[in-house]
Design a protein around this motif. Structure first.
Motif, short mmCIF file in Angstrom:
data_model
loop_
_atom_site.label_atom_id
_atom_site.label_comp_id
_atom_site.label_asym_id
_atom_site.label_seq_id
_atom_site.Cartn_x
_atom_site.Cartn_y
_atom_site.Cartn_z
N ASN A 197 37.48 27.01 51.88
CA ASN A 197 37.92 28.27 52.47
C ASN A 197 36.71 29.18 52.67
O ASN A 197 35.75 29.12 51.92
CB ASN A 197 38.93 28.96 51.55
N ILE A 198 36.77 30.03 53.68
CA ILE A 198 35.74 31.04 53.89
C ILE A 198 36.38 32.38 53.58
O ILE A 198 37.39 32.76 54.19
CB ILE A 198 35.21 31.01 55.34
N ILE A 199 35.81 33.07 52.59
CA ILE A 199 36.36 34.33 52.10
C ILE A 199 35.25 35.36 52.17
O ILE A 199 34.27 35.28 51.43
CB ILE A 199 36.89 34.15 50.66
N TRP A 200 35.40 36.35 53.09
CA TRP A 200 34.28 37.24 53.36
C TRP A 200 34.73 38.64 53.78
O TRP A 200 35.76 38.81 54.44
CB TRP A 200 33.43 36.65 54.49
N GLY A 201 33.95 39.62 53.38
CA GLY A 201 34.09 40.98 53.90
C GLY A 201 35.15 41.84 53.24
O GLY A 201 35.66 42.76 53.87
N HIS A 202 35.48 41.58 52.00
CA HIS A 202 36.47 42.37 51.28
C HIS A 202 35.76 43.26 50.27
O HIS A 202 34.59 43.03 49.95
CB HIS A 202 37.45 41.43 50.54
N LEU A 203 36.45 44.24 49.73
CA LEU A 203 35.85 45.04 48.67
C LEU A 203 35.49 44.13 47.50
O LEU A 203 34.47 44.31 46.86
CB LEU A 203 36.80 46.15 48.22
#
Length: 186
Positions: free
Chosen positions: A124-130
């Motif tokens: 999975n690509i998980i990006w740009g969250h707090l």
């Protein structure tokens, strides 16, 4: 049952609601956006073997995908963007589910909130969250999971295609033969 190629938006609650006792259904290529609570939810109960493939879940009030219960659910190649609080939220009652090849971008507070044991997270690509991860049980940037900008075409215009060959999403996912455009992979 196959639920495919639908658009849900503007509902006070959910775009796709899966009753806790619903089993062996396929949710394929749906576009769920601007719903009051979740793009898609699996409610509490013994739901098994439901499959969610290539859905776009964006700008929903709370989560792109919420899993409140069920087991052996499979989520493949979904995109969750700009949902109010989380890209994916999994409660402890959900057991032995799999999330593979997702792109989770800029979903409020967290990309993933996982309270369930036995959840499989792969590629999975998980990006740009707090914070990319919250309340996670044995979940980290491993098993092919990445925390980099996927370089999508135009998120603001809901164009979630890969913009360039330089994207970390290119050839990054699990490529098992059954993960095709066929909405009945199990």
């Amino acid at each position: 049952n196959v639920v495919s190629n639908n658009v849900t938006h503007g509902a006070n609650g959910w775009g796709v609601y899966v009753n806790g006792s619903a089993s062996s259904n396929r949710f394929f290529a749906n576009r769920c956006y601007s719903n009051g609570v979740h793009g898609a939810i699996v409610s509490n109960g013994p739901a098994v073997r439901n499959v969610f493939v290539r859905n776009l879940l964006f700008r929903n009030g709370v989560s792109g995908i919420a899993v409140r219960g069920g087991s052996n659910l499979v989520f493949l190649n979904n995109v969750a963007y700009a949902n109010g609080a989380r890209g994916v939220s999994i409660d402890p009652a959900a057991k032995s589910n799999a999330f593979m090849n997702h792109i989770l971008v800029s979903n409020g507070a967290t990309g993933v909130s996982n309270g369930a044991f036995g959840t499989k997270w792969v590629n999975n690509i998980i990006w740009g969250h707090l914070g990319n991860y919250a309340n996670t049980v044995a979940l980290a940037v491993s098993n092919g999971n990445l925390a980099f900008n996927p370089l999508l075409v135009n998120l603001g215009a809901a164009d979630f295609n890969i913009a360039t060959a330089a994207s970390v999403a290119v050839d990054a996912g699990t490529t098992n033969g059954w993960m095709s455009v066929d909405p009945t992979p199990i």
